[in-house]
Design a protein around this motif. Structure first.
Motif, mmCIF file in Angstrom:
data_model
loop_
_atom_site.group_PDB
_atom_site.id
_atom_site.type_symbol
_atom_site.label_atom_id
_atom_site.label_comp_id
_atom_site.label_asym_id
_atom_site.label_seq_id
_atom_site.Cartn_x
_atom_site.Cartn_y
_atom_site.Cartn_z
ATOM 1 N N TRP A 147 0.814 -1.218 0.000
ATOM 2 C CA TRP A 147 0.000 0.000 0.000
ATOM 3 C C TRP A 147 0.848 1.270 0.000
ATOM 4 C CZ3 TRP A 147 -2.755 -4.217 -0.069
ATOM 5 C CH2 TRP A 147 -4.110 -4.170 -0.373
ATOM 6 N N ILE A 164 0.497 11.259 -8.841
ATOM 7 C CA ILE A 164 0.252 11.214 -10.285
ATOM 8 C C ILE A 164 -1.068 11.873 -10.625
ATOM 9 C CG2 ILE A 164 -0.380 9.583 -12.117
ATOM 10 C CD1 ILE A 164 1.949 7.838 -11.139
ATOM 11 N N HIS A 167 -7.134 12.404 -10.295
ATOM 12 C CA HIS A 167 -8.113 12.185 -11.352
ATOM 13 C C HIS A 167 -9.375 11.547 -10.802
ATOM 14 C CE1 HIS A 167 -5.100 12.906 -14.425
ATOM 15 N NE2 HIS A 167 -4.276 12.254 -13.646
ATOM 16 N N GLN A 168 -10.457 12.229 -10.918
ATOM 17 C CA GLN A 168 -11.763 11.667 -10.563
ATOM 18 C C GLN A 168 -11.765 11.095 -9.154
ATOM 19 O OE1 GLN A 168 -13.138 12.573 -13.193
ATOM 20 N NE2 GLN A 168 -11.494 12.412 -14.673
ATOM 21 N N GLY A 169 -10.822 11.507 -8.334
ATOM 22 C CA GLY A 169 -10.815 11.034 -6.959
ATOM 23 C C GLY A 169 -10.350 9.606 -6.767
ATOM 24 N N TYR A 170 -10.043 8.894 -7.840
ATOM 25 C CA TYR A 170 -9.579 7.510 -7.723
ATOM 26 C C TYR A 170 -8.113 7.484 -8.087
ATOM 27 C CZ TYR A 170 -9.491 2.408 -8.351
ATOM 28 O OH TYR A 170 -9.210 1.070 -8.260
ATOM 29 N N ASN A 171 -7.284 6.926 -7.248
ATOM 30 C CA ASN A 171 -5.845 7.016 -7.465
ATOM 31 C C ASN A 171 -5.197 5.743 -6.935
ATOM 32 O OD1 ASN A 171 -3.433 8.119 -8.195
ATOM 33 N ND2 ASN A 171 -3.373 9.657 -6.581
ATOM 34 N N HIS A 172 -5.442 4.649 -7.619
ATOM 35 C CA HIS A 172 -4.971 3.353 -7.127
ATOM 36 C C HIS A 172 -4.284 2.585 -8.240
ATOM 37 C CE1 HIS A 172 -7.082 3.867 -3.325
ATOM 38 N NE2 HIS A 172 -8.009 4.459 -4.063
ATOM 39 N N LEU A 173 -3.232 3.185 -8.764
ATOM 40 C CA LEU A 173 -2.455 2.531 -9.807
ATOM 41 C C LEU A 173 -1.572 1.449 -9.196
ATOM 42 C CD1 LEU A 173 -1.348 5.799 -11.591
ATOM 43 C CD2 LEU A 173 -2.838 4.064 -12.589
ATOM 44 N N SER A 174 -1.229 0.446 -9.996
ATOM 45 C CA SER A 174 -0.213 -0.510 -9.553
ATOM 46 C C SER A 174 1.125 0.218 -9.524
ATOM 47 C CB SER A 174 -0.139 -1.694 -10.517
ATOM 48 O OG SER A 174 0.472 -1.306 -11.734
ATOM 49 N N CYS A 177 2.691 0.469 -13.006
ATOM 50 C CA CYS A 177 2.158 1.523 -13.874
ATOM 51 C C CYS A 177 2.563 2.898 -13.358
ATOM 52 C CB CYS A 177 0.638 1.416 -13.973
ATOM 53 S SG CYS A 177 0.101 -0.069 -14.865
ATOM 54 N N ILE A 181 4.660 5.764 -15.456
ATOM 55 C CA ILE A 181 4.103 7.099 -15.707
ATOM 56 C C ILE A 181 5.051 8.178 -15.179
ATOM 57 C CG2 ILE A 181 2.243 8.692 -15.049
ATOM 58 C CD1 ILE A 181 0.346 6.206 -15.128
ATOM 59 N N THR B 3 -17.097 8.968 -11.484
ATOM 60 C CA THR B 3 -16.862 10.130 -12.329
ATOM 61 C C THR B 3 -16.037 9.713 -13.536
ATOM 62 O OG1 THR B 3 -16.615 11.244 -10.215
ATOM 63 C CG2 THR B 3 -16.306 12.558 -12.204
ATOM 64 N N ASP B 37 -4.072 -4.331 -13.615
ATOM 65 C CA ASP B 37 -3.309 -3.093 -13.820
ATOM 66 C C ASP B 37 -4.032 -2.153 -14.783
ATOM 67 O OD1 ASP B 37 -1.385 -4.168 -12.182
ATOM 68 O OD2 ASP B 37 0.278 -3.806 -13.557
ATOM 69 N N ARG B 40 -7.235 -0.730 -13.217
ATOM 70 C CA ARG B 40 -6.940 0.308 -12.221
ATOM 71 C C ARG B 40 -6.538 1.618 -12.896
ATOM 72 N NH1 ARG B 40 -2.847 -2.836 -8.268
ATOM 73 N NH2 ARG B 40 -2.884 -0.902 -7.076
ATOM 74 N N ARG B 43 -9.703 3.143 -14.482
ATOM 75 C CA ARG B 43 -10.551 3.789 -13.465
ATOM 76 C C ARG B 43 -9.926 5.111 -13.013
ATOM 77 N NH1 ARG B 43 -13.288 6.312 -11.515
ATOM 78 N NH2 ARG B 43 -14.661 6.166 -9.716
ATOM 79 N N THR B 44 -8.619 5.114 -12.860
ATOM 80 C CA THR B 44 -7.911 6.329 -12.428
ATOM 81 C C THR B 44 -8.128 7.466 -13.427
ATOM 82 O OG1 THR B 44 -6.233 5.066 -11.235
ATOM 83 C CG2 THR B 44 -5.623 7.291 -11.896
ATOM 84 N N ARG B 176 1.025 -3.460 -19.888
ATOM 85 C CA ARG B 176 0.439 -2.796 -18.718
ATOM 86 C C ARG B 176 0.962 -1.369 -18.582
ATOM 87 N NH1 ARG B 176 1.856 -7.886 -17.846
ATOM 88 N NH2 ARG B 176 4.014 -7.329 -17.396
ATOM 89 N N CYS B 177 2.291 -1.248 -18.676
ATOM 90 C CA CYS B 177 2.904 0.079 -18.538
ATOM 91 C C CYS B 177 2.576 0.957 -19.746
ATOM 92 C CB CYS B 177 4.415 -0.054 -18.369
ATOM 93 S SG CYS B 177 4.879 -0.815 -16.796
ATOM 94 N N ALA B 180 -0.914 2.355 -19.430
ATOM 95 C CA ALA B 180 -0.985 3.403 -18.404
ATOM 96 C C ALA B 180 -0.396 4.712 -18.923
ATOM 97 C CB ALA B 180 -0.252 2.945 -17.148
ATOM 98 N N ILE B 181 0.716 4.640 -19.628
ATOM 99 C CA ILE B 181 1.362 5.844 -20.157
ATOM 100 C C ILE B 181 0.479 6.510 -21.216
ATOM 101 C CG2 ILE B 181 3.319 6.667 -21.555
ATOM 102 C CD1 ILE B 181 5.039 4.527 -20.063
ATOM 103 N N ASP B 184 -2.265 8.291 -19.499
ATOM 104 C CA ASP B 184 -1.734 9.482 -18.820
ATOM 105 C C ASP B 184 -1.482 10.609 -19.812
ATOM 106 O OD1 ASP B 184 -0.681 10.632 -16.249
ATOM 107 O OD2 ASP B 184 1.133 10.816 -17.448
#
Lengths: 191, 191
Positions: A147, A164, A167-174, A177, A181, B3, B37, B40, B43-44, B176-177, B180-181, B184
């Motif tokens: 975590w 990072i 965004h939209q209040g959700y921020n749970h990237l692996s 990832c 980024i 959102t 991944d 997530r 969703r982010t 996966r990466c 994500a990039i 972003d």
């Protein structure tokens, strides 16, 4: 053959001290894909070294076995691109050992840059960190497994990087990832 | 609660047709971590849906089992954030099925945006694609597992996105990466 970013930038994946879901301090297990994914991103962006840090001896052994398969063994012959990436990996027992290793190669210890999904009031922006990197002095960005990094580790770091995204209040990237980024934001069109 | 980005953007992970190391056409296996991944990250960044595409029935069953564990089962109670991410996943047998599904929800089929580590002469830049997304019409970005999307699939797409980087000549990110990039770059400070 190996071309590096002009930034003297290093990354580390921390397995202890990190926190679990409840906020308790734990040592997480080394994961095969974390090593591969972050090493491949590090190689793509010209990062100088990628440190896998765990105080657990058997976990360092596991990490060494994974890396050895691809750098020295049959894996490297099968996939030379993967070898190129995993050659960046160094396995250490602690952040102090990693800092000493980088200091030995650079004549000065790296400034430690902590990453966190929460926003600290004095956090650096990505552009601000990139400006500091322009000086050429060594910097080490640390990422937490599980975590995330233990707050003590974050607060002891010279620099805390902004999250990072909110965004939209959700921020749970692996962490895989997130590391990719962060490298992309710092080094894309700057390396 | 949920959102979304104002962009009508969808992503898909393609398991067939993709190529292997030698360039031969293969169907790759569904991987647990790819689903987690990319879900997530989706969703982010407020992506509308994430399609896992494979013609293999047993592989769709495996994907459904993974997703179901987190959206309906014990996993979702244990980790509601993971549920929120995996609720974006739709499992289909083909790109056509995915396009039809998105068309049904939007009144028009999405423009398909192919991703590739090689540079095509008429590839879109990230800013150029973001400008098109401003129109609000649905777009579907497709990512290939294994060694990447089959060239036929890339060339049949409405848009080909430029590669993430020719950084230092090494360009071998995990899917996966890479996914994500791409999210972003398109959605950071634009969503």
């Amino acid at each position: 053959m190996k071309t590096l970013s002009r930034f003297n930038l290093h990354v580390a994946l921390i397995h202890y001290p990190v926190i679990d879901k409840k906020g308790d301090t734990v040592a997480s297990a080394v994961t095969n894909l974390d090593l591969h994914d972050i090493a491949r991103a590090a190689r793509t962006y010209g990062i100088r070294s990628f440190h896998v840090i765990t105080p657990l001896e058997d976990q360092r052994g596991l990490a060494a076995k994974i890396v050895g398969h691809w750098t020295g063994g049959a894996g490297g012959d099968h996939n030379p691109k993967r070898r190129e990436a995993l050659e960046l990996v160094k396995i250490t027992a602690s952040l102090d050992e990693t800092r000493a290793l980088i200091a030995g190669e650079n004549g000065e210890p790296p400034a430690v840059v902590a990453t966190c999904a929460r926003r600290y009031p004095d956090a650096y922006g990505f552009d601000q960190l990139a400006e500091r990197l322009e000086t050429g002095s060594p910097h080490l960005i640390i990422f937490g497994t599980a975590w995330g990094l233990h707050p003590d580790l974050i607060e002891a770091s010279e620099i805390i990087l902004e999250p990072i995204g909110d965004h939209q209040g959700y921020n749970h990237l692996s962490v895989r990832c997130a590391a990719a980024i962060v490298m992309d934001r710092l080094l894309m069109s700057r390396s």
